[in-house]
Design a protein around this motif. Sequence first.
Motif, short mmCIF file in Angstrom:
data_model
loop_
_atom_site.label_atom_id
_atom_site.label_comp_id
_atom_site.label_asym_id
_atom_site.label_seq_id
_atom_site.Cartn_x
_atom_site.Cartn_y
_atom_site.Cartn_z
N ASP A 255 0.84 -1.21 0.00
CA ASP A 255 0.00 0.00 0.00
C ASP A 255 0.87 1.25 0.00
OD1 ASP A 255 -2.43 -1.41 0.10
OD2 ASP A 255 -2.50 -1.38 2.28
N LEU A 256 1.88 1.25 0.84
CA LEU A 256 2.77 2.42 0.91
C LEU A 256 3.52 2.62 -0.41
CD1 LEU A 256 4.16 1.97 4.54
CD2 LEU A 256 2.51 3.68 3.75
N ALA A 257 3.94 1.54 -1.03
CA ALA A 257 4.62 1.64 -2.33
C ALA A 257 3.67 2.19 -3.39
CB ALA A 257 5.18 0.29 -2.75
N ILE A 258 2.42 1.75 -3.37
CA ILE A 258 1.42 2.28 -4.31
C ILE A 258 1.22 3.77 -4.10
CG2 ILE A 258 -1.07 2.27 -4.84
CD1 ILE A 258 -0.98 -0.81 -4.39
N LEU A 259 1.07 4.18 -2.84
CA LEU A 259 0.87 5.60 -2.54
C LEU A 259 2.06 6.44 -2.99
CD1 LEU A 259 -0.77 5.30 0.98
CD2 LEU A 259 -1.90 5.97 -1.16
N GLN B 182 -0.74 -0.87 -15.26
CA GLN B 182 0.28 -1.87 -15.63
C GLN B 182 1.64 -1.47 -15.06
OE1 GLN B 182 -0.12 -4.86 -17.27
NE2 GLN B 182 2.04 -5.21 -16.78
N ALA B 183 2.04 -0.22 -15.29
CA ALA B 183 3.34 0.24 -14.79
C ALA B 183 3.35 0.27 -13.26
CB ALA B 183 3.66 1.62 -15.36
N LEU B 184 2.23 0.68 -12.66
CA LEU B 184 2.13 0.70 -11.20
C LEU B 184 2.28 -0.71 -10.64
CD1 LEU B 184 1.55 2.25 -8.57
CD2 LEU B 184 -0.89 1.92 -9.03
N SER B 185 1.60 -1.67 -11.24
CA SER B 185 1.68 -3.04 -10.74
C SER B 185 3.10 -3.58 -10.85
CB SER B 185 0.69 -3.94 -11.47
OG SER B 185 1.04 -4.11 -12.83
N GLY C 50 5.27 -4.72 -7.63
CA GLY C 50 5.43 -6.16 -7.60
C GLY C 50 4.13 -6.94 -7.43
N LEU C 51 3.06 -6.43 -8.02
CA LEU C 51 1.77 -7.13 -8.01
C LEU C 51 1.28 -7.30 -9.44
CD1 LEU C 51 -0.51 -5.40 -5.33
CD2 LEU C 51 0.45 -7.68 -5.23
N SER C 52 0.38 -8.22 -9.65
CA SER C 52 -0.26 -8.29 -10.97
C SER C 52 -1.29 -7.15 -11.04
CB SER C 52 -0.92 -9.65 -11.19
OG SER C 52 -1.86 -9.90 -10.18
N CYS D 170 -3.51 -5.02 -7.92
CA CYS D 170 -3.03 -3.65 -7.77
C CYS D 170 -4.20 -2.67 -7.90
CB CYS D 170 -1.94 -3.35 -8.81
SG CYS D 170 -1.16 -1.75 -8.59
N LEU D 171 -5.03 -2.86 -8.92
CA LEU D 171 -6.21 -2.02 -9.13
C LEU D 171 -7.15 -2.12 -7.92
CD1 LEU D 171 -8.14 -0.28 -10.84
CD2 LEU D 171 -8.95 -2.39 -11.89
N GLU D 172 -7.35 -3.32 -7.39
CA GLU D 172 -8.22 -3.50 -6.23
C GLU D 172 -7.68 -2.76 -5.01
OE1 GLU D 172 -8.47 -7.76 -5.92
OE2 GLU D 172 -9.87 -7.90 -7.62
#
Length: 171
Positions: A20-24, A36-39, A43-45, A49-51
């Motif tokens: 979560d912190l990496a996504i933020l 796609q690039a975010l995932s 390191g998630l599919s 990642c979208l969820e």
Amino acid sequence: MKPPTKPLGRSAKGTLDRIDLAILEALRQSGRITYQALSERVGLSPRPCLERVKRLEQKGIIRGYTALVEPAALGHDIIALAGISMRDPSVSARQRLERAFCAHPSVVELQVVNGEYDYIARIVAPTLAAYETMTEAFLADPSFGIGRIHTTFVLKTLKAFEGYPVLDSGD
């Protein structure tokens, strides 16, 4: 930017895991990143990642997405930090003032603070005269209960606000 649906407690970070912190952090750095690039970056599919992003939005942790715009490019040559002291601190006067300031397009940020002032506002204007006209109108209206507005004009921005840090040095 919309406020969270419910206020987040100070422990909200405790409910966020490493992903979560990496996504933020990735979204803070580049809000236009593709899922796609975010995932790939975290390191998630793509689907999980979208969820996670949707869950962070629903919880109010991600309040919205915006473009950072140069104020002068929009004619905001004056940026003022205004300390506002209340003469009448009644609930009704404060509510009227807060509604009026929050609705005014030149007031781009408003904080309730403690200390010498009751509020600190970041206000933009095309000219000093426009700023003066606006603040005089607020001061002249007794229903707002303003005792004083102390203004500090920004001469030069050395570091503009570009979002809150996600990862701090303690992590």
